[in-house]
Write a protein that holds these residues in place. Structure first.
Motif, PDB file in Angstrom:
ATOM      1  N   VAL A   1     -80.257  20.675  35.056  1.00 10.33           N
ATOM      2  CA  VAL A   1     -79.507  21.847  35.574  1.00 10.33           C
ATOM      3  C   VAL A   1     -79.538  22.854  34.565  1.00 10.33           C
ATOM      4  O   VAL A   1     -79.891  23.949  34.637  1.00 10.33           O
ATOM      5  CB  VAL A   1     -78.338  21.560  35.963  1.00 10.33           C
ATOM      6  N   ALA A   2     -79.500  22.430  33.168  1.00 10.41           N
ATOM      7  CA  ALA A   2     -79.416  23.461  32.099  1.00 10.41           C
ATOM      8  C   ALA A   2     -80.961  23.795  31.866  1.00 10.41           C
ATOM      9  O   ALA A   2     -80.854  25.067  31.761  1.00 10.41           O
ATOM     10  CB  ALA A   2     -78.590  22.672  30.764  1.00 10.41           C
TER      11      ALA A   2
ATOM     12  N   LEU B   1     -82.975  24.256  34.156  1.00 15.27           N
ATOM     13  CA  LEU B   1     -83.148  25.009  35.278  1.00 15.27           C
ATOM     14  C   LEU B   1     -82.872  26.551  35.123  1.00 15.27           C
ATOM     15  O   LEU B   1     -83.244  27.512  35.298  1.00 15.27           O
ATOM     16  CB  LEU B   1     -82.865  24.626  36.636  1.00 15.27           C
ATOM     17  N   MET B   2     -81.501  26.544  34.477  1.00 13.94           N
ATOM     18  CA  MET B   2     -80.787  27.745  34.242  1.00 13.94           C
ATOM     19  C   MET B   2     -81.455  28.724  32.874  1.00 13.94           C
ATOM     20  O   MET B   2     -81.795  29.851  33.293  1.00 13.94           O
ATOM     21  CB  MET B   2     -79.497  27.428  33.783  1.00 13.94           C
ATOM     22  N   VAL B   3     -81.878  27.723  32.203  1.00 14.51           N
ATOM     23  CA  VAL B   3     -82.390  28.470  30.891  1.00 14.51           C
ATOM     24  C   VAL B   3     -83.862  28.955  31.438  1.00 14.51           C
ATOM     25  O   VAL B   3     -84.293  30.131  31.080  1.00 14.51           O
ATOM     26  CB  VAL B   3     -82.718  27.573  29.767  1.00 14.51           C
TER      27      VAL B   3
ATOM     28  N   VAL C   1     -84.677  30.094  34.317  1.00 17.53           N
ATOM     29  CA  VAL C   1     -84.688  31.172  35.233  1.00 17.53           C
ATOM     30  C   VAL C   1     -84.481  32.451  34.508  1.00 17.53           C
ATOM     31  O   VAL C   1     -84.987  33.551  34.502  1.00 17.53           O
ATOM     32  CB  VAL C   1     -83.599  31.123  36.455  1.00 17.53           C
ATOM     33  N   TYR C   2     -83.463  32.231  33.345  1.00 19.54           N
ATOM     34  CA  TYR C   2     -83.334  33.382  32.438  1.00 19.54           C
ATOM     35  C   TYR C   2     -84.423  33.730  31.547  1.00 19.54           C
ATOM     36  O   TYR C   2     -84.945  35.038  31.594  1.00 19.54           O
ATOM     37  CB  TYR C   2     -82.223  33.030  31.556  1.00 19.54           C
TER      38      TYR C   2
END
Length: 71
Positions: free
Chosen positions: A41-42, A44-46, A48-49
């Motif tokens: 999940v981390a 995925l967040m990175v 997208v950013y």
């Protein structure tokens, strides 16, 4: 904020794309470890950013591209 016409040359774009691919691969039902899911999940967040940063550019990056092509 403007769309980067040369997004395919951006390291941020490719880093974000790779992070998204690896992150989605970690969310498979085979991976039962909780920390593995948190790591995915981390990622995925990175991803997208970084992908967003690669697709858009700030003024300084845009100026560098114009100077490179104006020669």
């Amino acid at each position: 904020m403007r769309i980067n016409r040369f997004f395919y040359r951006s390291g941020d774009f490719w880093a974000g794309l790779i992070a998204l691919i690896v992150g989605f691969g970690g969310l498979s039902p085979i991976a039962a470890d909780f920390f593995y899911w948190i790591f995915s999940v981390a990622l995925l967040m990175v991803g997208v950013y970084e992908l967003f940063r690669g697709l858009t550019n700030n003024q300084s990056t845009d100026d560098k591209e114009h100077k490179k092509h104006d020669v």
